[in-house]
Scaffold this active site. Structure first.
Site, PDB file in Angstrom:
ATOM      1  CG  HIS A 194     -15.068  28.175 -61.427  1.00  0.00           C
ATOM      2  ND1 HIS A 194     -14.556  29.086 -60.525  1.00  0.00           N
ATOM      3  CD2 HIS A 194     -14.004  27.763 -62.183  1.00  0.00           C
ATOM      4  CE1 HIS A 194     -13.253  29.224 -60.741  1.00  0.00           C
ATOM      5  NE2 HIS A 194     -12.891  28.423 -61.719  1.00  0.00           N
TER       6      HIS A 194
ATOM      7  CG  ASP B 214      -7.985  26.753 -59.009  1.00  0.00           C
ATOM      8  OD1 ASP B 214      -8.770  26.142 -59.751  1.00  0.00           O
ATOM      9  OD2 ASP B 214      -7.601  27.922 -59.250  1.00  0.00           O
ATOM     10  CG  HIS B 215     -11.893  28.513 -57.841  1.00  0.00           C
ATOM     11  ND1 HIS B 215     -11.968  29.855 -57.562  1.00  0.00           N
ATOM     12  CD2 HIS B 215     -10.927  28.388 -58.794  1.00  0.00           C
ATOM     13  CE1 HIS B 215     -11.109  30.521 -58.339  1.00  0.00           C
ATOM     14  NE2 HIS B 215     -10.464  29.643 -59.085  1.00  0.00           N
TER      15      HIS B 215
ATOM     16  CG  HIS C 105     -13.405  30.483 -65.941  1.00  0.00           C
ATOM     17  ND1 HIS C 105     -12.231  31.030 -66.418  1.00  0.00           N
ATOM     18  CD2 HIS C 105     -13.026  29.478 -65.107  1.00  0.00           C
ATOM     19  CE1 HIS C 105     -11.210  30.376 -65.897  1.00  0.00           C
ATOM     20  NE2 HIS C 105     -11.658  29.433 -65.112  1.00  0.00           N
TER      21      HIS C 105
ATOM     22  CG  ASP D 299     -10.860  31.577 -61.882  1.00  0.00           C
ATOM     23  OD1 ASP D 299     -10.649  32.269 -60.878  1.00  0.00           O
ATOM     24  OD2 ASP D 299     -10.291  30.504 -62.102  1.00  0.00           O
TER      25      ASP D 299
END
Lengths: 303, 303
Positions: free
Chosen positions: A62, A66-67, A142, A212
């Site tokens: 996604h 942070d991904h 999410h 997530d």
């Protein structure tokens, strides 16, 4: 065949000294894949001496930073290294626009093509396939469109049992059998059934990456019997309300899903920066799934 | 007043273990500024315990990834930390589009405003000013539009010389003098000229940041007499042809510019990953500018 997972980052969004945002390197056969790519991932790959030139595809769950914020720099470095082979980039819709805008505005022209695959984050469907693996999406719940990935190695061939092979077979006949064919009766010789001289192929190994997500019991059906399950465990269960509010899971919930799905191994990750000591997360999960492990930086797992 | 520079990264574009891409933290008075922001900069700021909430403005030299890919994550972290105060972002045209596209596509809504200042990278002009500093652009010659920055503290007040002040001045009169005014003759008392009881203000301190650039002798005029000059030194002089081709400078050229400009201190940075040992770059520069220094990660310089 190799089927190995290397954890590159265990942290959630708030930067934490000594922890890194989500990224995992997957090696199947001689091919390399990247699963999420948080900021700094290319330094982690250097640290573990990963061979970037063997990278076939990147899977992004996604568009929270942070991904995927490490993807910009990784693409630039592949270019600097002289890559010309196309790179497959699988992720939610919009990822292509972010990357192409950055390159257009900065006057960057990569020497290799990016082949984008936009994932329908509400579907469970095949999103990538090559000679080594088939990858399916796993719908996550999410705050933004988010997908997990189920990596399954391609079916392996049944193994010929040498002790059952009659003497005197020609190389051609052995080749026929190795490819799974029966040998027909010929010139007075009896035929030979492939099934009689082989052991069934082992089931394809599978790695499920659940990024997530709100705890979603229905996921268990989609990852049932996976050899290894990674599931986020941002919070301890005493923060389950906060987990639900932010669409994350607790360590207990991750373990419950692993238990319900009957997976082989459970890896926990995406830890909130509030937990300096991760032991309580591990113990909470182990109360439900006794072999749960922390997916810490550097952990290497053989699927 | 504090005027300090902290080096956060010394590397050029190819990622190198133990080195980081360009970023520098500047503290003037109680205010913090960031100069370039390569990938991973927010972890460097954590490492050096920089107070992010005091960050006023970010200055980006150009849109090559090793100079700004850390900005995405930094903005996200400021948001997570609850920042509401606007952040000034100074850089070449296009930076705003890259950042706003990423946020739109990922559904990110920052809780603070970004105030973009687009720099004309061919001009030497004031691009930012607050109570602590005035910042001017320095035209660089690189493969893409690129600007350096000259940071000058605001002029300081002349200092009153206590030994020259007559006895019996009222608080109001002292206040007048402190603000630089003369005291008029009044009621038989003689007047007092401010210039007679004060020492001239020291010249404002200046830090010149010369990012990626072809060696450009004309720059010396723009940074003349700066207290500290940072100049890129990607290559040794035996690679001057490669430097020219890629629009970079050599250590000798950086030192020549520092010498010609008569600066106080020279800091060298942006080292090619080919140099495992940086000593030869330092020695080459010191042959021309004897006090040259390597701008290594963690170096703190008082301007």
């Amino acid at each position: 065949m190799t089927f190995e997972l290397r954890i590159l980052g265990s942290a959630s969004a708030t930067p934490t000294l000594g922890r890194h945002p989500t990224a995992q390197a997957l090696t199947v056969g001689g091919a390399h894949y990247l699963v999420d790519c948080g900021e700094g991932t290319q330094w982690r790959l250097l640290e573990y001496r990963s061979r970037l030139n063997q990278l076939r595809a990147v899977f992004i769950s996604h568009l929270h930073g942070d991904h995927f914020f490490g993807l910009f720099g990784l693409l630039g470095s592949l270019h600097l290294q002289g890559r010309t082979r196309a790179l497959v980039i699988v992720g939610p819709p919009g990822l292509d626009e972010v990357l192409t805008t950055q390159m257009r505005v900065s006057g960057t022209k990569l020497a290799f093509a990016m082949e984008f695959v936009a994932v329908d984050t509400e579907a469970h469907a095949v999103v990538y396939e090559d000679v080594h693996i088939t990858v399916s999406s796993l719908p996550m719940r999410h705050r933004v469109p988010c997908t997990g990935y189920l990596f399954a190695e391609q079916p392996r061939r049944p193994r010929l049992l040498k002790e059952r092979l009659p003497a005197g077979l020609s190389a051609a006949q052995l080749g026929q059998l190795a490819q799974g064919h029966d040998l027909p009766a010929d010139a007075g010789q009896p035929g030979l059934r492939h099934a009689d001289v082989s052991a069934p192929a082992p089931a394809p190994r599978r790695y499920a990456f659940c990024s997530d997500t709100l705890y979603t019991p229905a996921l268990a059906e989609l990852v049932r019997g996976a050899d290894v399950l990674y599931h986020e465990a941002t919070f301890l269960d005493n923060m389950h309300a906060r987990a639900a509010q932010t669409h994350h899971s607790t360590a207990r919930q991750a373990a419950q899903l692993a238990h319900d799905a009957g997976v082989g191994r459970l890896l926990l990750g995406h830890f909130s920066s509030r937990y300096k000591d991760l032991e309580p997360l591990l113990l909470e999960a182990r109360a439900v799934f006794p072999t749960a492990e922390l997916a810490l930086e550097g952990l290497m797992v053989s699927v």
